[in-house]
Design a protein around this motif. Structure first.
Motif, PDB file in Angstrom:
ATOM      1  N   THR A  17     -13.474   3.762   1.577  1.00 18.67           N
ATOM      2  CA  THR A  17     -12.172   4.305   1.894  1.00 18.67           C
ATOM      3  C   THR A  17     -10.881   2.948   0.647  1.00 18.67           C
ATOM      4  O   THR A  17     -11.379   2.082   0.564  1.00 18.67           O
ATOM      5  N   LYS A  18      -9.398   2.810   1.192  1.00 18.94           N
ATOM      6  CA  LYS A  18      -8.781   2.458   0.129  1.00 18.94           C
ATOM      7  C   LYS A  18      -8.640   0.926   1.201  1.00 18.94           C
ATOM      8  O   LYS A  18      -8.517  -0.204   0.592  1.00 18.94           O
ATOM      9  N   ALA A  39     -15.759   2.506  -5.957  1.00 15.67           N
ATOM     10  CA  ALA A  39     -14.652   2.957  -6.268  1.00 15.67           C
ATOM     11  C   ALA A  39     -13.824   2.669  -7.440  1.00 15.67           C
ATOM     12  O   ALA A  39     -14.201   1.971  -7.920  1.00 15.67           O
ATOM     13  N   TYR A  62     -12.672   7.486  -4.246  1.00  9.04           N
ATOM     14  CA  TYR A  62     -13.886   6.585  -3.549  1.00  9.04           C
ATOM     15  C   TYR A  62     -14.769   7.388  -3.087  1.00  9.04           C
ATOM     16  O   TYR A  62     -14.758   8.650  -2.961  1.00  9.04           O
ATOM     17  N   GLY A  89       0.662  -1.259   0.280  1.00 13.21           N
ATOM     18  CA  GLY A  89      -0.275  -0.274  -0.005  1.00 13.21           C
ATOM     19  C   GLY A  89       0.915   1.254  -0.089  1.00 13.21           C
ATOM     20  O   GLY A  89       0.309   2.012   0.118  1.00 13.21           O
ATOM     21  N   VAL A 120      -9.927   3.015  -9.862  1.00 11.45           N
ATOM     22  CA  VAL A 120      -8.573   2.642  -9.168  1.00 11.45           C
ATOM     23  C   VAL A 120      -7.919   3.003 -11.233  1.00 11.45           C
ATOM     24  O   VAL A 120      -8.633   1.297 -11.552  1.00 11.45           O
ATOM     25  N   GLU A 168      -7.295   7.778  -8.492  1.00 11.63           N
ATOM     26  CA  GLU A 168      -7.393   7.375  -7.004  1.00 11.63           C
ATOM     27  C   GLU A 168      -8.576   8.054  -7.188  1.00 11.63           C
ATOM     28  O   GLU A 168      -8.554   9.322  -6.233  1.00 11.63           O
TER      29      GLU A 168
END
Length: 230
Positions: free
Chosen positions: A207-208, A188, A202, A151, A190, A200
């Motif tokens: 969230t991620k 989302a 959301y 990440g 990406v 990216e």
């Protein structure tokens, strides 16, 4: 003098009426049989499948994704709108089980188990379901690993010649709700190009770190990973 072809005697008329009556009764019998068969098919095959789908998806939305209950019901079960108000959903937060039914019939249940996710119970008890969970190794913490395996994304990821304004507009369009009758409900987006994370975004509340349902993408990713291992 009237033509004999245009005059029906009472006997002939009675025979024709009885013949037509039998044909009407036969047609009604066939229609009734088809309707009964369709009702049985819906009750035996379609309704249990629909309530099972609802139990699994609602279970994942509640205990895996963790989004609000009403949001999950509206968005993730939107394709079951044809069930109307007949779909019943009961969430057992203590045992992490979702029970569904349609007007009290076609009862189905899905249970969340740590490390496994949500699966149908198929009449098994919660204890029996928990006994099926294998001993799993601790999950890897990829939050500190560099992208793309982890990440940690280096700042300033870009691609030469990329029009960032057009890319941003395209991503914005994926979240724009222009038609209330056909909502997108995008959660989302990406964008990865040449191993670089170039966009990216959301939706609110996502969230991620949110675990989202992958639907058919999950099958593709799983098949690809298995192919790499083999």
């Amino acid at each position: 003098m009237a033509s004999p072809h245009l005059v029906l005697g009472p006997v002939k008329l009675g025979i024709m009426c009885r013949f037509m009556s039998r044909r009407i009764k036969l047609a009604l019998a066939v229609i009734a049989t088809l309707l009964v068969g369709a009702a049985i098919f819906v009750a035996v095959a379609i309704l249990p499948t629909a309530t099972a789908f609802a139990a699994k998806i609602y279970c994942s939305a509640t205990f895996v994704t963790g989004i609000e209950a009403e949001r999950g019901r509206e968005q993730d079960l939107g394709n079951l709108a044809w069930l109307g108000g007949g779909l019943g959903v009961d969430v057992d937060h203590e045992n992490k089980i979702v029970h569904t039914s349609f007007l009290g019939v076609a009862n189905r249940s899905a249970m969340f188990r740590e490390g496994v996710g949500c699966t149908m119970m198929q009449g098994r008890t919660p204890e029996a379901m928990q006994a099926q969970v294998p001993s799993l190794p601790p999950a890897l913490d990829l939050s500190t690993q560099p992208w793309p395996t982890g990440g940690q994304v280096p700042p300033g990821q870009s691609v030469p010649g990329l029009n960032h304004e057009e890319l941003a507009a395209a991503v914005d369009g994926m979240f724009a709700e222009s038609d209330p009758e056909k909502p997108l409900w995008t959660r989302a987006v990406v964008v990865v190009y040449d191993d670089k994370l170039i966009a990216e975004r959301y939706a609110p509340g996502i969230t991620k770190e949110t675990k989202l349902l992958g639907w058919s993408m999950t099958k593709s990713v799983t098949a690809t990973l298995l192919g790499v291992l083999v």
